[in-house]
Design an enzyme around this catalytic site. Structure first.
Site, PDB file in Angstrom:
ATOM      1  N   TYR A   7       7.998  26.431  65.117  1.00 54.93           N
ATOM      2  CA  TYR A   7       8.161  27.742  65.753  1.00 54.93           C
ATOM      3  C   TYR A   7       7.641  27.716  67.184  1.00 54.93           C
ATOM      4  CZ  TYR A   7       7.651  32.849  66.320  1.00 54.93           C
ATOM      5  OH  TYR A   7       7.719  34.143  66.760  1.00 54.93           O
ATOM      6  N   ALA A  44      14.210  34.259  68.129  1.00 52.81           N
ATOM      7  CA  ALA A  44      13.673  33.540  66.971  1.00 52.81           C
ATOM      8  C   ALA A  44      13.418  34.464  65.788  1.00 52.81           C
ATOM      9  CB  ALA A  44      12.385  32.824  67.353  1.00 52.81           C
ATOM     10  N   GLU A  45      12.993  35.676  66.053  1.00 55.72           N
ATOM     11  CA  GLU A  45      12.575  36.571  64.975  1.00 55.72           C
ATOM     12  C   GLU A  45      13.736  37.318  64.337  1.00 55.72           C
ATOM     13  OE1 GLU A  45       9.711  36.900  63.585  1.00 55.72           O
ATOM     14  OE2 GLU A  45       8.395  35.791  64.930  1.00 55.72           O
ATOM     15  N   SER A  46      14.687  37.787  65.131  1.00 55.21           N
ATOM     16  CA  SER A  46      15.730  38.661  64.581  1.00 55.21           C
ATOM     17  C   SER A  46      17.125  38.374  65.111  1.00 55.21           C
ATOM     18  CB  SER A  46      15.393  40.118  64.902  1.00 55.21           C
ATOM     19  OG  SER A  46      15.505  40.358  66.301  1.00 55.21           O
TER      20      SER A  46
END
Length: 680
Positions: free
Chosen positions: A613, A506-508
């Protein structure tokens, strides 16, 4: 790490290194290319690459762009001719045209022009060029009018001269001026409304300026406006702007304007919509009343959702169920009600009301979707999780051919040299030429080269087209890298490794060089200040913010931070919310709804980004459990932060498209079960 098949490695090496004989030369060639690009960007000697090198054009561009304001026109045109059809030529062209416009070298500008240019500033400069060269003809007028029509906001300064000429030549009749005034009103742009009004007849000019003043700040002169569709339109937009900033003031003032101008429900609804939306987004006391005041014709998906959440936030379960059923009264709502989210919550509310039979029908429907609410629904009825993975068989020769494509060669090389923007230009150009099958192969090749986010940005929705069947390409869409480190650090901190993998996805999307606008860095997007504190608490040496770009160190700190958050908040879903939104909003949400069940608490998070999220991370965890272990821990246990021995199987419940995988989904990568911790 994924390793390319030997034939693909060879194909890439042949393309990238025409003179190389051994794979070890790859590193040396990358170093030479990096040095040449760096030198070109600094304007130093050694900035050239051999003419047959895949990146020769990019090195030349890097050197030339330093001198655009003095570069001879013939040299610029020669570059465009040499690299015709290549992305580097289009990148060069955009900046070269801007430089030629500054120099007012209009013949060179026209020679370099391409109709593919979208920039409004450059399109206006092209109008200036044609005007300067005596080509202010009917086509010029039509092109200038198209720019005028398409802009609800201010046009760039480069457009001032051609728009003045257009007006002077009679190309901006009142109809066109009013068209732009109305568009600008819809965007709450009173300055643009006033500018567009210049040139109207005196009486119309005065009215247009009064319209602009109303959008800026509603006034009672509007009560005497002509009772026309335009007056109602402008008034509704002005009141909507007021309602967003001051809902109570709009509540008070709307009725008199609506009556004086004869507004219908749609026109009144613009203001009532904004008043409701900006009240309910913070669950303020007037939320329910304002939501109920919005006419059905003004309801969209966003407001339908907020009506359900507002009732949930008050634990008014009957009103929440009624709000879900109310979705069926509008076309956006009918589509929404079929989503797994609202199928699940309708079932949940029916179950709470004692209607288990109808609840189970809806649960079974929702459980067919491999999404957060589908997984929740499956847990409610004890069903396996739905997952229909698709792994197309790729011919080795076809993959080698795509790997040798010149655009792909340049894209992969640029990515490995950390020229992400240039790499994306090459990638997009290549994908525009590929068939869907070739594009899927290209994504596979990108991941062989460590460019994992192409599985997110190169599938499902690409180039304005949708390929829903590609959502089943889970191995490409959910890449897995550094899994040994992930497992080790998760075991060390006694958390589920699939949570760590989901956070990285999800982040990168496994890009170790990722950096956010807030300066969060690396795989798990850790802020330097946060990283320094965690390193100190772990007794690890802190070597500054750039150390967060080191994958292993980033995972060490990010995983430890997840453990700290879970210890602080007690539940995984709250820890995930805190990881995204920070402690202050989470403290507010906890104080507002302290005893609410996890599924309702997540749905009533007031930040859309965080709400989505949390659901996304929990769903991703299930999919990574499939990738790591072949079976999944129940999502209900994940919500509570429990790591349990219970594992659920996956099945494909529907006839899929394309050809179906086996009904029982095999493990993508069998592995030992994760570390355990006692149930809370």
């Amino acid at each position: 790490m994924r390793i390319s098949p030997p034939s693909i490695v060879a194909a890439l090496l042949i393309a990238l290194l025409p003179t190389a004989c051994h794979a070890q030369n790859d590193t040396a060639s990358l170093s030479r290319a990096r040095a040449a690009l760096d030198a070109a960007e600094r304007g130093e000697d050694g900035s050239t690459l051999p003419a047959d090198h895949p990146l020769a054009g990019w090195a030349e561009y890097a050197a030339l762009r330093r001198s655009f304001d003095t570069l001879p026109a013939a040299s610029g045109q020669a570059f465009l001719n040499r690299h015709r059809g290549e992305p580097v030529a289009e990148v060069f062209r955009e900046q070269w045209l801007a430089a030629l416009a500054r120099r007012e070298d209009w013949p060179a500008f026209r020679s370099a022009w391409s109709t593919s240019i979208k920039s409004a500033a450059l399109r206006c400069s092209e109008l200036n060029a044609r005007q300067a060269l005596g080509a202010t003809d009917a086509d010029w007028t039509a092109d200038a009018q198209a720019l005028w029509r398409g802009a609800a906001k201010s046009l760039p300064n480069e457009c001032d001269a051609p728009m003045a000429i257009l007006a002077a030549n009679g190309g901006l009749p009142p109809t066109l001026r009013w068209e732009r005034i109305e568009k600008a009103a819809a965007e709450w742009q009173p300055g643009v409304m006033r500018a567009a009004a210049r040139g109207l007849p005196a009486e119309e000019f005065a009215l247009a300026n009064d319209y602009a003043a109303f959008v800026e700040s509603p006034h009672d002169r509007a009560l005497n406006w002509p009772k026309t569709l335009r007056s109602r339109l402008i008034a509704s937009h002005g009141l909507a702007k007021l309602a967003k900033a001051q809902p109570s003031s709009a509540d008070t003032r709307l009725p008199k304007f609506a009556e004086a101008l004869g507004m219908n429900d749609a026109e009144r609804g613009r203001a009532l919509y904004q008043a409701a939306l900006w009240t309910v987004a913070s669950y303020e006391p007037e939320s329910a009343r304002r939501l109920n005041a919005v006419p059905d014709v003004a309801y969209d998906e966003k407001l339908h959702e907020w009506r359900v959440r507002e009732a949930m936030a008050r634990s008014d379960w009957r009103a929440a169920l009624a709000a879900i059923r109310k979705m069926g009264d509008t076309e956006p709502g009918r589509k929404m009600r079929r989503d797994s989210r609202w199928r699940y919550f309708e079932a949940r509310l029916l179950e709470m009301a004692g209607d288990k039979t109808n609840a189970d029908i809806l649960y079974r429907d929702a459980a067919n979707k491999p999404e957060f609410h589908g997984f929740l629904a499956a847990d409610r009825i004890g069903a396996p999780y739905a997952l229909c993975p698709w792994t197309p068989k790729t011919d080795a020769a076809a993959k080698a051919a795509i790997a040798r494509d010149p655009g792909m060669v340049r894209a992969m090389l640029l990515y490995r040299l950390e020229r992400g923007g240039w790499a994306e230009r090459e990638w997009s150009d290549a994908l525009a030429r590929f068939t869907p099958e070739q594009r899927r192969i290209a994504v596979d090749i990108a991941q062989d080269n460590g460019w994992f986010d192409r599985g997110v940005f190169g599938l499902v929705n690409v180039g304005g087209k949708s390929y829903p069947e590609e959502s089943r390409l889970y191995a490409l869409r959910f890449p897995l890298h550094h899994d040994t480190v992930i497992r080790r650090e998760a075991a060390k901190h006694n958390i589920d490794p699939t949570w760590v993998a989901a956070e990285i996805r999800a982040e990168s999307v496994f890009n170790p060089r990722a950096r956010s606008h807030a300066d969060a860095r690396g795989l798990m997007q850790v802020l330097p200040s946060t990283g320094a504190g965690i390193a100190r608490r772990l007794g690890l040496p802190w070597r500054g913010g750039d150390s967060l770009y080191e994958p292993e160190f980033n995972i060490q700190l990010g995983t430890a931070y997840l453990r700290e958050l879970e210890d602080k908040y007690g539940y995984t879903y709250v820890a995930i919310a805190a990881y995204n939104a920070g402690p202050a909003p989470v403290a507010r949400w906890q104080s507002q709804r302290p005893d609410m069940d996890a599924d309702f608490w997540i749905e009533t998070i007031s930040y859309k980004e965080t709400r989505d999220y949390v659901a996304r991370i929990l769903a991703f965890s299930v999919i990574y459990d499939w990738r790591l272990n072949g079976r999944a821990m129940p999502i209900t246990d994940r919500l509570a932060g429990r790591i349990v021995d219970t594992r659920k199987s996956f099945v494909c419940p529907l006839p899929p498209e394309p050809p179906a995988p086996p009904a029982a989904v095999p493990a993508a990568k069998p592995a030992p079960a994760p570390a355990r911790k006692p149930q809370r």
